[in-house]
Scaffold this motif. Structure first.
Motif, short mmCIF file in Angstrom:
data_model
loop_
_atom_site.label_atom_id
_atom_site.label_comp_id
_atom_site.label_asym_id
_atom_site.label_seq_id
_atom_site.Cartn_x
_atom_site.Cartn_y
_atom_site.Cartn_z
N VAL A 182 0.67 -1.49 -0.17
CA VAL A 182 -0.38 0.00 -0.28
C VAL A 182 1.16 0.91 -0.55
O VAL A 182 0.23 2.23 -0.48
CB VAL A 182 -1.03 0.18 1.55
CG1 VAL A 182 -2.22 -0.91 0.85
CG2 VAL A 182 -0.06 0.21 2.72
N GLY A 183 2.19 1.08 0.06
CA GLY A 183 3.09 2.15 0.23
C GLY A 183 3.45 2.75 1.53
O GLY A 183 2.77 1.86 2.46
N ASN A 184 4.36 3.37 1.84
CA ASN A 184 4.95 4.07 2.75
C ASN A 184 3.80 6.06 2.57
O ASN A 184 4.46 6.58 2.03
CB ASN A 184 6.48 4.17 2.93
CG ASN A 184 6.44 2.96 3.21
OD1 ASN A 184 6.03 1.85 3.56
ND2 ASN A 184 7.68 2.27 2.34
N GLY A 185 3.16 6.20 3.51
CA GLY A 185 3.23 7.50 3.66
C GLY A 185 2.01 8.12 2.92
O GLY A 185 1.83 6.96 2.09
N THR A 186 0.74 8.77 3.35
CA THR A 186 0.03 9.44 2.54
C THR A 186 0.61 9.78 0.98
O THR A 186 -0.21 9.44 0.53
CB THR A 186 -0.47 10.36 3.31
OG1 THR A 186 0.39 11.31 3.18
CG2 THR A 186 -1.01 9.65 4.71
N SER A 187 1.41 10.34 1.04
CA SER A 187 1.91 10.68 -0.38
C SER A 187 2.01 9.54 -1.55
O SER A 187 1.73 9.47 -2.67
CB SER A 187 3.30 11.18 -0.11
OG SER A 187 4.01 10.58 0.16
N GLU A 188 1.98 8.11 -1.59
CA GLU A 188 2.60 6.97 -1.61
C GLU A 188 0.98 5.80 -1.81
O GLU A 188 0.63 5.23 -2.56
CB GLU A 188 3.25 5.71 -1.47
CG GLU A 188 4.94 6.65 -1.56
CD GLU A 188 5.86 5.37 -0.99
OE1 GLU A 188 7.11 5.90 -1.63
OE2 GLU A 188 4.98 4.67 -0.46
N MET A 189 -0.04 6.86 -1.12
CA MET A 189 -1.13 5.82 -0.85
C MET A 189 -1.89 5.47 -2.08
O MET A 189 -2.47 4.98 -2.86
CB MET A 189 -2.03 6.04 0.44
CG MET A 189 -1.73 4.93 1.32
SD MET A 189 -2.01 5.38 3.05
CE MET A 189 -3.90 4.70 2.73
N ARG A 190 -1.94 6.96 -2.38
CA ARG A 190 -3.05 7.34 -3.64
C ARG A 190 -2.04 6.98 -4.93
O ARG A 190 -2.56 6.08 -5.88
CB ARG A 190 -3.47 8.55 -3.81
CG ARG A 190 -4.39 8.89 -4.97
CD ARG A 190 -4.40 10.55 -5.68
NE ARG A 190 -4.38 11.53 -4.32
CZ ARG A 190 -5.45 12.30 -3.93
NH1 ARG A 190 -6.38 12.17 -4.83
NH2 ARG A 190 -5.18 13.03 -3.22
N LEU A 191 -0.77 6.85 -5.19
CA LEU A 191 0.40 6.69 -6.04
C LEU A 191 -0.15 4.89 -6.38
O LEU A 191 0.16 5.00 -7.55
CB LEU A 191 1.27 7.07 -6.28
CG LEU A 191 2.90 6.43 -6.76
CD1 LEU A 191 2.33 7.02 -7.85
CD2 LEU A 191 4.05 7.14 -6.45
N VAL A 192 0.08 4.30 -5.62
CA VAL A 192 -0.07 3.17 -5.20
C VAL A 192 -1.47 2.80 -6.18
O VAL A 192 -1.69 1.47 -6.62
CB VAL A 192 0.07 2.43 -4.20
CG1 VAL A 192 -0.03 1.10 -4.01
CG2 VAL A 192 1.98 2.27 -3.42
N GLY A 193 -2.35 3.32 -5.46
CA GLY A 193 -3.59 2.74 -6.53
C GLY A 193 -3.98 3.03 -7.28
O GLY A 193 -4.37 2.04 -8.60
N ALA A 194 -3.27 4.26 -7.74
CA ALA A 194 -2.98 4.74 -9.16
C ALA A 194 -2.36 3.61 -9.93
O ALA A 194 -2.60 3.36 -11.12
CB ALA A 194 -3.26 5.96 -9.43
N LEU A 195 -1.45 3.34 -9.30
CA LEU A 195 -0.38 2.39 -10.39
C LEU A 195 -1.30 1.24 -10.70
O LEU A 195 -0.65 0.14 -11.49
CB LEU A 195 0.75 2.46 -9.73
CG LEU A 195 2.42 1.82 -10.04
CD1 LEU A 195 2.37 2.68 -11.44
CD2 LEU A 195 3.97 2.24 -9.31
#
Length: 590
Positions: A205-218
């Motif tokens: 799910v990523g590390n930190g809030t900045s990566e959460m949306r990025l991982v979902g989109a990716l």
């Protein structure tokens, strides 16, 4: 000029002049022209014979095997690459060039190539790289995103080769033990790779809030899917400016964001995705200033520059400004993948100030003795400029390479037009769509040499090329110019054509070669502005006159009259005077 009607109606209407004498191979100093108000100085330098070894050109570098990034010669475009940028691993970078591209352009690796690439990645992940550059996280993200998308969404011909499959079977059980979790996710989002059965990908799910949306989109991108306007903008604003390694809430993995950028390009962006990239940071430094000029043309050259041929746009802007057609140029000092000659390099080499804010550029546009300006992405969109290092490591051009060409760093009180270069078929319509979204009165896309804006006078090559030929143009004009502040109520006339310079009296000539030489490009341009007839002079006249005519500017309804007006701007000395004024005035702005 043969016009191809679109569904939208169309209504007719040698030697370096700046010898560089290095005293140290790692440093150089750029100085402005002496006595900028005197044309005699330039004339003397153009007519004099410089020392035999005035500059190190690209041929010399190749002959003696000198790596370009080790040469600190301001006459070469490669010298403008920041020494602070880490270099990518060349073995993996060459593989990225083959597998991180489109569904039909991808060239799968053979077994020998694939084994070499995976062995390099494994040794780098284990920390065993001694005499080679390590494989960066950005490279890992880009390479494995390409492999995943090819497996999930590409046609059979560009999916994994047998050699790639065998290499993956051999190396993946070893790689999964040493690669970072985000790279394992990119390579194996479903956890099914080669029967290893890893749970890292499905649960990541990523590390930190900045990566959460990025991982979902990716996840959607890696499956070959597309995103909405808000999704793309959300990712960009979460992550940028990119500051990996700094303690800030926007810290994000280079691997993840590189996979996102290259994945979107491999899936061929939709219009809504491109609009998201184009508009995401419009308000980054506040609303754009409005210049009090009757006409303003925004020039969108490819930011990675020219590596082979004369780049004319800077000199075309000086010409068009002579008769009230203000021009705003924008770009960067250096950009991958080509790392070629840019307007910023030329201006800096000549001593101009290349650190102008849009507000200062507005003043130059309004200056009756100048009338054109240059704005660096570094000053106007620092968030996008923060990606220069990553863009070198992903190898192929990301969506931003298209959308950054359609920017409005300064607006005008009068009419506005946008001009952009393109190379790959299909992107001409996307660029025109973005221009219409910007609300400009007229727009033009040009397939010039090297995918830039420079129309050529040379004869068309007998070799067939993919897509539109060089000198192909397509665009639109607004019929109702009373207001384009909104998109409604504007009727546009569209056109497409292939420019044949011979029809306008130009003799066919080969394009002057610059081969990454900033000083050669300047020499060709200044010689032309001094009135020296030849290929560079013809190209400047052709590009100024044709753009005037196609954009429908006042006084250019007749193409012959438009070309004559451009010649007069040069032959009178006015265009050269304005370029010199720009250098002098911008330098004083500090």
């Amino acid at each position: 000029m043969k016009v191809l009607i679109n569904p939208e109606p169309f209504l007719s209407p040698p030697n370096s002049i700046f010898p560089y004498k290095p005293t140290c191979i790692t440093r150089f100093q750029l100085r402005p022209f002496p006595n900028l108000h005197r044309h005699r100085w330039i004339s003397r330098r153009l007519s004099s014979t410089p020392p035999p070894r005035a500059t190190l050109d690209s041929t010399t570098i190749e002959q003696f095997g000198i790596p370009e990034f080790d040469v600190r010669n301001p006459a070469l475009s490669s010298s403008y690459r920041s020494s602070a940028l880490p270099r990518p691993n060349q073995t993996v970078l060459e593989a990225q060039a083959r597998v991180c591209t489109g569904p039909t352009q991808t060239r799968p690796l053979d077994e020998q190539q694939a084994f070499k690439v995976f062995d390099t990645i494994l040794r780098s992940a284990r920390g065993e790289m001694k005499d080679e550059d390590e494989v960066s996280k950005a490279q890992l993200g880009s390479f494995f995103a390409g492999m995943t998308i090819r497996a999930n969404a590409f046609p059979e011909a560009t999916q994994w080769s047998e050699g790639e499959t065998r290499a993956m079977k051999t190396f993946w059980p070893l790689l999964v033990r040493v690669l970072p979790p985000e790279v394992i996710f990119i390579a194996d989002p479903e956890g099914l790779m080669m029967g290893v059965g890893s749970s890292i990908g499905p649960q990541y799910v990523g590390n930190g809030t900045s990566e959460m949306r990025l991982v979902g989109a990716l996840r959607e991108v890696l499956a070959g899917g597309h995103l909405g306007f808000e999704e793309v903008q959300g990712v960009l604003k979460d992550v940028l400016p990119f500051q990996e390694g700094h303690e800030n809430p926007k810290e994000a993995s280079q691997a993840l964001f590189s996979a996102f950028l290259i994945g979107q390009r491999m899936n061929r962006e939709t219009d809504r995705e491109l609009k998201a990239y184009c508009l995401a940071f419009d308000d980054e430094i506040g609303p754009p200033p409005v210049a009090d000029v009757r006409s303003l043309t925004h020039y969108g050259e490819p930011y990675d520059g020219n590596t082979r041929f004369f780049r004319s746009t800077l000199f075309v802007a000086a010409v068009r400004s002579c008769y009230g057609e203000s021009c705003l140029l924008h770009g960067v000092d250096w950009m991958a993948p080509k790392g070629g000659v840019t307007e910023e390099q030329m201006l800096k080499f000549m001593g101009a100030n290349v650190n102008l804010s849009p507000v200062k550029a507005k003043k130059l546009l309004e200056d009756d003795e100048v009338g054109f300006a240059y704005v660096s992405q570094r000053e106007a969109r620092p968030s996008l400029y923060s990606l220069i290092g990553i863009r070198e490591h992903i190898k192929k051009r990301p969506p931003l390479a298209s959308t950054e060409k359609v920017q409005q760093y300064v607006k005008a009180s009068g009419k506005e037009a946008s001009v952009a270069g393109f190379y790959h078929e299909g992107y001409e319509e996307s660029l025109l769509m973005l221009m219409k979204r910007r609300g400009v009165h007229s727009g033009l896309v040009v397939k010039g040499e090297e995918g830039g804006l420079s129309l050529t006078t040379r004869l068309r090559s007998a070799k067939t090329t993919r897509g539109p030929p060089v000198n192909y143009c397509s665009g639109f004009r607004a019929l109702d110019v009373s207001s384009t502040s909104g998109l409604s109520g504007v009727t546009r006339q569209g056109f497409s054509l292939e420019v044949n310079a011979k029809e306008y009296g130009f003799q066919p000539t080969d394009t002057p070669r610059t081969d990454r030489s900033v000083s050669k490009n300047i020499e060709f341009g200044l010689s032309a502005l001094l009135g020296e007839k030849g290929p560079a002079y013809d190209r400047i006249v052709l590009n100024a006159g044709v753009v005037d005519h196609l954009l429908g500017v006042d006084g250019a309804e007749d193409i012959s009259a438009a070309l004559d007006r451009a010649r007069e701007a040069i032959d009178s000395g006015n265009a050269l005077k304005r370029l010199l004024n720009y250098i002098k005035v911008s330098h004083k702005m500090g």
